[in-house]
Enzyme design. Structure first.
Site, PDB file in Angstrom:
ATOM      1  CG  MET A  30      -1.893  -1.217   1.122  1.00 50.61           C
ATOM      2  SD  MET A  30      -3.458  -0.987   1.956  1.00 50.61           S
ATOM      3  CE  MET A  30      -2.917  -0.794   3.618  1.00 50.61           C
ATOM      4  CG  HIS A  34       8.702   0.269   5.787  1.00 54.34           C
ATOM      5  ND1 HIS A  34       8.985  -1.074   5.827  1.00 54.34           N
ATOM      6  CD2 HIS A  34       7.367   0.369   6.028  1.00 54.34           C
ATOM      7  CE1 HIS A  34       7.890  -1.753   6.096  1.00 54.34           C
ATOM      8  NE2 HIS A  34       6.882  -0.898   6.208  1.00 54.34           N
ATOM      9  CG  HIS A  37       7.203  -2.079   1.904  1.00 50.17           C
ATOM     10  ND1 HIS A  37       7.002  -0.905   2.578  1.00 50.17           N
ATOM     11  CD2 HIS A  37       6.035  -2.766   1.981  1.00 50.17           C
ATOM     12  CE1 HIS A  37       5.759  -0.874   3.044  1.00 50.17           C
ATOM     13  NE2 HIS A  37       5.159  -1.981   2.705  1.00 50.17           N
TER      14      HIS A  37
HETATM   15  O1  PAF Z   1      -0.154  -5.695   3.632  1.00 49.57           O
HETATM   16  C1  PAF Z   1      -0.562  -4.784   2.873  1.00 49.57           C
HETATM   17  O2  PAF Z   1       0.118  -3.782   2.646  1.00 49.57           O
HETATM   18  C2  PAF Z   1      -1.939  -4.923   2.251  1.00 49.57           C
HETATM   19  O3  PAF Z   1      -2.839  -5.516   3.127  1.00 49.57           O
HETATM   20  C3  PAF Z   1      -1.924  -5.627   0.887  1.00 49.57           C
HETATM   21  C4  PAF Z   1      -1.491  -7.078   1.026  1.00 49.57           C
HETATM   22  C5  PAF Z   1      -1.006  -4.905  -0.067  1.00 49.57           C
HETATM   23  C6  PAF Z   1      -3.344  -5.625   0.294  1.00 49.57           C
HETATM   24  O4  PAF Z   1      -3.812  -4.328   0.108  1.00 49.57           O
END
Ligand code: PAF
Length: 282
Positions: A30, A34, A37
């Site tokens: 989303m 950071h 990710h």
């Molecule tokens: O973990 C997340 O950032 C969200 O829940 C995801 C998996 C991208 C779904 O919107």
């Protein structure tokens, strides 16, 4: 890095890679990226020819409109970070591109996983997650998809969805990335006040102490101990703490030696809700 807003353009690009027999690793996010990710992207790069990341703040998984509106949006910075780790493809669609006029979730049955923990406090959350992740899988058609274990319940729910719907993708759970003081990395951390930021490492410190107690003290005593820890901590409000079995996510009062357990926690620091978990030693 190629950047797409349109499903069709992204699909054309994926098709071209598939024609060339390239494998696709996918990291759905989303945004407000950071190092946690980036570690998922690194993992995806190790095992796939092409790495696709999506940045989409999915409205149907929020039960709180303020949380949705205040969710950090930092696309320019995200793009810089993604370029710094040589991501191949970014998909950042609009809400209309994904949902058209109909911004609602589909109903899923995750065999009860969805009713535990987060499911009790965030109504409809996992239907929203299932809806967007399934949609993204259908667009990206990845061979493997990568999720952080901070959202351990989400990871189990997605594995269940893939199994039940026979989706041709392998789900990879990756370890929680932490700040030096132990705070689990989360896009929401950026919204913490200075005062709250200083105190929140207390969450992981408590989980580590739980891990020491597990197996020595009974679980009811551990639960009470955690509740008392937070009662003495006026800046933090405990929403739930529970010890649950890893597969079913069912809360337990007594551990069996042949099963694996985790401690799960959700805490409010002011208006910011943080979750964390720890694998408990057997
Ligand atoms: O973990 C997340 O950032 C969200 O829940 C995801 C998996 C991208 C779904 O919107």
């Amino acid at each position: 890095m190629k950047i797409f807003n349109s499903k069709k353009d992204l699909k054309d690009c994926i098709l071209e890679h598939k024609r060339n027999k390239k494998t696709i690793g996918f990291v759905p996010t989303m945004g407000a990226l950071h190092r946690g990710h980036l570690s998922l992207i690194e993992k995806a790069k190790e095992k796939n020819d092409i790495v696709v990341i999506s940045v989409f703040v999915n409205p149907t998984q929020f039960d709180n409109i303020e949380d949705l509106n205040k969710y950090p949006k930092t696309l320019e910075n995200d793009i810089k970070l993604l370029e710094s780790v040589a991501t191949d493809v970014l998909f950042c669609p609009s809400v209309e591109e994904i949902y058209a006029e109909n911004i609602v979730s589909k109903n899923f049955n995750f065999d009860g996983l969805e009713h535990q923990m987060e499911g009790k406090f965030r109504k409809g959350h996992f239907d929203g997650v299932g809806t967007i992740v399934k949609t993204l899988f259908e667009i990206v058609e990845p061979n493997k998809a990568y999720f952080g274990q901070k959202d351990f319940q989400q990871l189990q729910v997605i594995k269940k969805m893939v199994k039940k719907h026979h989706l041709p993708v392998k789900i990879k759970g990756c370890p929680i990335f932490r700040e030096e003081d132990g705070l689990a990395m989360s896009s929401r951390n950026a919204r913490l006040s200075k005062e709250h930021r200083e105190i929140v490492p207390f969450i992981y410190k408590t989980l580590k102490k739980v891990n020491k107690k597990f197996g020595k003290e009974n679980i009811t005593d551990i639960n009470n101990w955690v509740e008392n820890q937070f009662k003495n901590q006026p800046l933090l409000e405990l929403e739930y703490f529970t010890i649950a079995e890893e597969k079913s996510l069912e809360t337990v009062k007594k551990a069996a030696s042949n099963k694996k357990y985790r401690a799960f926690i959700a805490v409010f620091a002011g208006k910011i809700r943080l979750i964390d978990n720890i694998r408990l030693k057997n």
